[in-house]
Write a protein that holds these residues in place. Structure first.
Motif, PDB file in Angstrom:
ATOM      1  N   THR A 282       0.804  -1.283  -0.053  1.00 30.54           N
ATOM      2  CA  THR A 282       0.031  -0.178   0.053  1.00 30.54           C
ATOM      3  C   THR A 282       0.826   1.416  -0.040  1.00 30.54           C
ATOM      4  OG1 THR A 282      -0.106  -0.342   2.339  1.00 30.54           O
ATOM      5  CG2 THR A 282      -2.039  -0.910   1.090  1.00 30.54           C
TER       6      THR A 282
ATOM      7  N   ASN B 111      -9.816   0.811  -5.013  1.00 25.02           N
ATOM      8  CA  ASN B 111      -9.701  -0.390  -4.009  1.00 25.02           C
ATOM      9  C   ASN B 111     -10.723  -1.388  -4.660  1.00 25.02           C
ATOM     10  OD1 ASN B 111      -9.901  -2.328  -1.804  1.00 25.02           O
ATOM     11  ND2 ASN B 111     -10.768  -0.701  -0.231  1.00 25.02           N
TER      12      ASN B 111
ATOM     13  N   LEU C  99      -9.552   1.039   3.045  1.00 30.44           N
ATOM     14  CA  LEU C  99      -8.283   1.309   3.302  1.00 30.44           C
ATOM     15  C   LEU C  99      -7.904   2.601   4.183  1.00 30.44           C
ATOM     16  CD1 LEU C  99      -6.729   0.304  -0.098  1.00 30.44           C
ATOM     17  CD2 LEU C  99      -7.221  -1.019   1.893  1.00 30.44           C
TER      18      LEU C  99
END
Length: 451
Positions: free
Chosen positions: A178, A191, A199
């Motif tokens: 990430t 996402n 997230l």
């Protein structure tokens, strides 16, 4: 923290009732590190709001670290060249190999409209040398191996390639990077598929979902805007041919008796769900529970069965097999039982593909609702139940009424050819439409919003 994670994998439930309180204590920065967000998805009693708080806590320091690099990189997002009509999609993952995510997605990648979209892969996983890797290379217009790149080098590559929409397939699952998303190398970041939760802010603008997995009222639990598909958010192809089922004895199953099945990972099991499973075994003579082999947990699970008055030998553990062989043996299951609050995802769609019904009890969080989404998309909403009592009652009824189960399987077989869950072409068109609408909003200078 390691023991917190490891005990779930082992199905060591001695202190299970205290886990939620411990997890909540880690939702703020303490001297120790916060729990990884993925871990909380399987913890009963924790809300989607708390899952979002965990994601924000987990990323806070990482985003602060990335801020200096972002300022130094100073990525610019110029309007697309007038001569280029295609939207450039970049897919970021370490699972471009023989992996569940690739198995779900590959036919959608192959079905893209090449006149409207240009597909780029950014792979930071290993090349396993298997056929899926080669198939994925063919599906993308360009396949980039960034496994040896630093985060900044990877982000520069993505930005230099002029990616319009960067789609992350990992979220907070194992092996994720990430940190590349945190550098914001693309004007729109999404996402999708790999992680059933938020997230947190400043990583992705959208999350691809559906109305069952994330009802409108749950929007506040997500930092991303909802990109809603009309049926299930999860793709599943039709090209996986299903061979004839093997003989029961070859798989370790008894020749006779009802086969309850759950091929979810053991960390998704909870004492409450296992209570119901063992109650079913007690009430259905000769039945067995078919689970995935897991060396860490098998002894504990047999012991837990004995505690509940069930002979531990009635738990049958299935070893790892290539996907095609796994689909063939899966047909031997009579009924799949879902877990909660982290339910079946790929395991549920595979079961439905080979004609095995799935019973699920959705909760209020994304990971608990995926199997319900799949069942609606295959025309079997009656297998989505409200509570634990309904879960037991329906499973018991199907296990003891052969005609009812036979009719249900016949319905599933009839639905399968036209079910939205397995309609790759329609699914891909809907996904393309979402990407086009995201890009149009950006082109007009509008912020991300539900599409």
């Amino acid at each position: 923290m390691r023991s917190f994670i490891r005990t779930r994998r082992m199905c060591d439930w001695q202190d299970f009732d205290h886990r939620a309180a411990f997890a909540r204590s880690r939702l703020v920065e303490l001297e120790g590190a916060p729990l990884p967000p993925f871990v909380l998805l399987a913890e009963p009693g924790l809300s989607a709001t708390e899952q979002r708080a965990c994601s924000e806590t987990w990323m806070r320091g990482r985003l602060a670290t990335a801020a200096d690099a972002r300022a130094r990189l100073a990525f610019q997002f110029s309007p697309r060249d007038e001569g280029r009509q295609k939207i450039r999609l970049g897919y970021l993952s370490n699972d471009f190999q023989d992996h569940a995510t690739a198995l779900l997605l590959v036919e959608t990648l192959e079905a893209y409209d090449g006149a409207r979209f240009e597909l780029h892969a950014y792979s930071y996983g290993r090349d396993d040398g298997k056929g899926m890797r080669a198939r994925l290379r063919r599906a993308f217009d360009r396949f980039n191996d960034i496994s040896q790149f630093s985060d900044e080098e990877a982000a520069k590559t993505i930005n230099n390639d002029g990616i319009d929409i960067l789609v992350d397939l990992k979220g907070f699952t194992e092996g994720t990077r990430t940190s590349i998303l945190a550098l914001r190398p693309a004007p729109i970041q999404v996402n999708y598929l790999g992680y059933p939760g938020t997230l947190g802010p400043n990583l992705c603008d959208y999350i691809v979902t559906d109305r069952f997995c994330t009802p409108a009222g749950s929007a506040g639990d997500f930092a991303e805007s909802f990109a809603m598909l009309p049926h299930s958010y999860q793709p599943h192809g039709r090209r996986d041919t299903v061979a004839l089922a093997p003989n029961r004895t070859v798989t370790g199953l008894p020749e006779q008796g009802f086969v309850f099945c759950c091929f979810n990972q053991a960390y998704k099991f909870t004492p409450a769900v296992f209570d119901v499973w063992c109650r079913l075994l007690r009430y259905v003579p000769g039945s067995v529970l078919w689970l995935l082999a897991t060396r860490e947990a098998e002894g504990n699970l047999r012991g837990e069965a004995w505690k509940r008055g069930v002979d531990g030998s009635r738990l049958i553990f299935a070893g790892d097999l290539p996907h095609a062989q796994h689909l063939a043996r899966l047909q031997l299951a009579d009924l799949v039982l879902d877990t909660s609050p982290y339910g079946a995802h790929t395991t549920a769609s595979d079961a439905l593909w080979v004609g095995v019904p799935v019973i699920t009890r959705p909760g209020a969080t994304f990971p608990s609702r995926v199997a319900g989404s799949l069942l609606y998309a295959v025309g079997l909403p009656e297998l989505v139940v409200e509570d634990q009592d309904d879960y037991f009652d329906l499973a018991y009824a199907l296990a003891t009424d052969a005609a009812r189960l036979r009719n249900l399987r016949r319905t599933l077989a009839c639905n399968r050819p036209s079910a939205p869950l397995f309609d790759v072409k329609a699914y891909t068109l809907a996904l393309e439409s979402l990407y086009a609408r995201m890009w149009e909003r950006y082109r007009l200078g509008l912020p991300p919003a539900a599409v």
